[in-house]
Scaffold this motif. Structure first.
Motif, PDB file in Angstrom:
ATOM      1  N   GLU A 131     -11.417   2.592  -0.179  1.00 19.91           N
ATOM      2  CA  GLU A 131     -11.161   1.156  -0.306  1.00 19.91           C
ATOM      3  C   GLU A 131     -12.079   0.303   0.574  1.00 19.91           C
ATOM      4  O   GLU A 131     -12.739  -0.612   0.086  1.00 19.91           O
ATOM      5  CB  GLU A 131      -9.695   0.847   0.028  1.00 19.91           C
ATOM      6  CG  GLU A 131      -9.408  -0.640  -0.104  1.00 19.91           C
ATOM      7  CD  GLU A 131      -7.933  -1.002  -0.030  1.00 19.91           C
ATOM      8  OE1 GLU A 131      -7.125  -0.169   0.409  1.00 19.91           O
ATOM      9  OE2 GLU A 131      -7.605  -2.130  -0.418  1.00 19.91           O
ATOM     10  N   ASP A 157      -7.224   5.674  -0.242  1.00 21.79           N
ATOM     11  CA  ASP A 157      -6.631   4.454   0.308  1.00 21.79           C
ATOM     12  C   ASP A 157      -6.093   4.829   1.683  1.00 21.79           C
ATOM     13  O   ASP A 157      -5.069   5.506   1.811  1.00 21.79           O
ATOM     14  CB  ASP A 157      -5.517   3.903  -0.587  1.00 21.79           C
ATOM     15  CG  ASP A 157      -5.184   2.465  -0.180  1.00 21.79           C
ATOM     16  OD1 ASP A 157      -5.432   2.135   1.004  1.00 21.79           O
ATOM     17  OD2 ASP A 157      -4.707   1.686  -1.006  1.00 21.79           O
ATOM     18  N   LEU A 211      -4.797   3.089   3.945  1.00 25.04           N
ATOM     19  CA  LEU A 211      -3.559   2.383   4.300  1.00 25.04           C
ATOM     20  C   LEU A 211      -3.142   1.566   3.085  1.00 25.04           C
ATOM     21  O   LEU A 211      -3.655   0.459   2.863  1.00 25.04           O
ATOM     22  CB  LEU A 211      -3.801   1.488   5.543  1.00 25.04           C
ATOM     23  CG  LEU A 211      -2.732   0.462   5.937  1.00 25.04           C
ATOM     24  CD1 LEU A 211      -1.327   1.028   5.897  1.00 25.04           C
ATOM     25  CD2 LEU A 211      -3.019  -0.078   7.331  1.00 25.04           C
ATOM     26  N   ASP A 212      -2.288   2.147   2.286  1.00 23.14           N
ATOM     27  CA  ASP A 212      -1.810   1.416   1.118  1.00 23.14           C
ATOM     28  C   ASP A 212      -0.540   0.676   1.512  1.00 23.14           C
ATOM     29  O   ASP A 212       0.439   1.298   1.961  1.00 23.14           O
ATOM     30  CB  ASP A 212      -1.529   2.376  -0.052  1.00 23.14           C
ATOM     31  CG  ASP A 212      -1.175   1.601  -1.309  1.00 23.14           C
ATOM     32  OD1 ASP A 212      -1.917   0.659  -1.645  1.00 23.14           O
ATOM     33  OD2 ASP A 212      -0.157   1.914  -1.940  1.00 23.14           O
ATOM     34  N   GLY A 213      -0.598  -0.656   1.383  1.00 27.90           N
ATOM     35  CA  GLY A 213       0.494  -1.497   1.869  1.00 27.90           C
ATOM     36  C   GLY A 213       0.041  -2.183   3.153  1.00 27.90           C
ATOM     37  O   GLY A 213       0.829  -2.358   4.091  1.00 27.90           O
ATOM     38  N   THR A 214      -1.211  -2.614   3.177  1.00 28.73           N
ATOM     39  CA  THR A 214      -1.767  -3.248   4.388  1.00 28.73           C
ATOM     40  C   THR A 214      -0.965  -4.476   4.805  1.00 28.73           C
ATOM     41  O   THR A 214      -0.690  -4.674   5.995  1.00 28.73           O
ATOM     42  CB  THR A 214      -3.243  -3.639   4.143  1.00 28.73           C
ATOM     43  OG1 THR A 214      -3.958  -2.460   3.791  1.00 28.73           O
ATOM     44  CG2 THR A 214      -3.874  -4.266   5.367  1.00 28.73           C
ATOM     45  N   ARG A 256       9.846  -5.862  -4.959  1.00 34.87           N
ATOM     46  CA  ARG A 256       8.393  -5.958  -4.874  1.00 34.87           C
ATOM     47  C   ARG A 256       8.071  -5.288  -3.541  1.00 34.87           C
ATOM     48  O   ARG A 256       8.184  -5.890  -2.482  1.00 34.87           O
ATOM     49  CB  ARG A 256       7.968  -7.429  -4.888  1.00 34.87           C
ATOM     50  CG  ARG A 256       6.522  -7.719  -5.237  1.00 34.87           C
ATOM     51  CD  ARG A 256       5.560  -7.211  -4.216  1.00 34.87           C
ATOM     52  NE  ARG A 256       4.213  -7.710  -4.450  1.00 34.87           N
ATOM     53  CZ  ARG A 256       3.170  -6.910  -4.549  1.00 34.87           C
ATOM     54  NH1 ARG A 256       3.319  -5.595  -4.484  1.00 34.87           N
ATOM     55  NH2 ARG A 256       1.969  -7.431  -4.675  1.00 34.87           N
ATOM     56  N   ALA A 280       1.535   0.410  -4.013  1.00 32.29           N
ATOM     57  CA  ALA A 280       1.513   1.020  -5.355  1.00 32.29           C
ATOM     58  C   ALA A 280       1.692   2.535  -5.282  1.00 32.29           C
ATOM     59  O   ALA A 280       2.412   3.127  -6.086  1.00 32.29           O
ATOM     60  CB  ALA A 280       0.195   0.675  -6.040  1.00 32.29           C
ATOM     61  N   GLU A 320       2.277  -2.661 -12.556  1.00 34.41           N
ATOM     62  CA  GLU A 320       1.478  -3.657 -11.854  1.00 34.41           C
ATOM     63  C   GLU A 320       0.110  -3.763 -12.512  1.00 34.41           C
ATOM     64  O   GLU A 320      -0.382  -2.813 -13.127  1.00 34.41           O
ATOM     65  CB  GLU A 320       1.336  -3.295 -10.365  1.00 34.41           C
ATOM     66  CG  GLU A 320       0.838  -4.464  -9.543  1.00 34.41           C
ATOM     67  CD  GLU A 320       1.065  -4.332  -8.031  1.00 34.41           C
ATOM     68  OE1 GLU A 320       1.915  -3.544  -7.602  1.00 34.41           O
ATOM     69  OE2 GLU A 320       0.352  -5.044  -7.307  1.00 34.41           O
TER      70      GLU A 320
END
Ligand code: LIP
Length: 277
Positions: free
Chosen positions: A74, A98, A100-103, A201, A205, A222
């Motif tokens: 990323e 990724d 850090l997914d959910g930065t 939400r 992802a 999404e």
């Protein structure tokens, strides 16, 4: 790719995700007292020291172990202004990273984020690992080898095979995660959507797909995602037997930027709604 090669890659990836997760924990400790350095990437969102440090470790280790493989990460792809598209060569091996997914969750102190790593041959994901370091939960899968959830709770390790739940629960009882409400969803969809138990939400992802695979969420969709957001979680759904596709109903491909995963038979209902509203 042989099944023995996938197994070796899985062992390597599980350890790597765990070590990258330790960096996220250290950075989270640092963030408790002072803000981290941020990079504003415009429409690509935010990145922080945590994303960069985790990604640096992951890329370094992959380059050492698999020098011939391609890497699509990323933060690196942002710096190199890479055009994100699938490989022309169907035999090309690529790592989707990724770090850090959910930065956004991470930076706000919302404890829902992960490391997501996938090894892809052409457009077919071979190995996927999604690791939540705070909850000590790791979802993983190899193509043809099934999907699993391993967790450590109260000092005890538990592992289970993920299997698609076969429940004929109606849509009105479904717990669904999506970015409903963001500019990516039009107002008509929100207004016309049938009644469901609840919308969430959650903001990662990779974890949301893994949660559908584990039956924690009934569905997730999404738009405008990137291959590193959905590569690992997509394989975990496929291997758990959960229907997954893009939002036009085409076979899951991590390089296509939309995704719908839902347990059967909700998947068909949702695809119908999302393609007609
Ligand atoms: C994020 C996703 C999130 C999605 C954002 C973004 P990041 O990844 O997982 O669910 O809505 O578009 O891609 O930037 O936190 O790694």
């Amino acid at each position: 790719m042989k099944s023995s090669e996938r197994k070796v890659a899985l062992t390597f990836t599980l350890k790597l995700a765990d070590d990258a997760g330790k960096i996220l924990i250290q950075q989270s400790q640092k963030l408790f007292n002072k803000p981290l350095k941020l990079i504003h990437k415009g429409s690509a969102g935010l990145a922080s020291e945590a994303d960069l440090k985790s990604e640096e470790l992951v890329i370094r280790r992959i380059k050492k172990k698999y020098p011939g493989h391609e890497i699509l990460a990323e933060e690196d792809s942002y710096v190199r202004k890479l055009k994100i598209q699938g490989p022309d060569d169907p035999t090309q091996l690529t790592w989707l990273i990724d770090p850090l997914d959910g930065t956004n969750n991470f930076l706000n102190g919302l404890p829902f984020f992960c490391v997501s790593l996938a090894l892809v041959k052409g457009t077919e994901v071979q190995v996927g690992v999604v690791h939540n370091p705070l909850l000590n939960e790791t979802f993983y899968a190899t193509r043809g080898g099934g999907a699993y959830l391993r967790r450590r709770l109260g000092g005890k390790y538990q592992t289970k095979k993920l299997r698609a739940p076969v429940v004929s629960q109606p849509l009105k009882d479904a717990l669904i995660s999506t970015n409903l409400g963001s500019s990516r969803h039009n107002a008509t969809l929100i207004r016309k959507f049938p009644e469901v138990r609840a919308f969430r939400r959650l903001g990662s992802a990779a974890l949301e797909l893994s949660y559908v695979a584990a039956g924690i969420l009934d569905a997730y969709w999404e738009y405008k995602l990137q291959p590193w957001d959905i590569g690992a979680g997509g394989l975990i759904c496929q291997e758990a037997g959960v229907p997954i596709s893009d939002l036009a109903g085409q076979t899951f491909n991590p390089y296509v930027p939309s995704v719908l995963a839902a347990r059967s038979p909700l998947y068909d209902d949702l695809l119908q709604i999302l393609t007609t509203v």
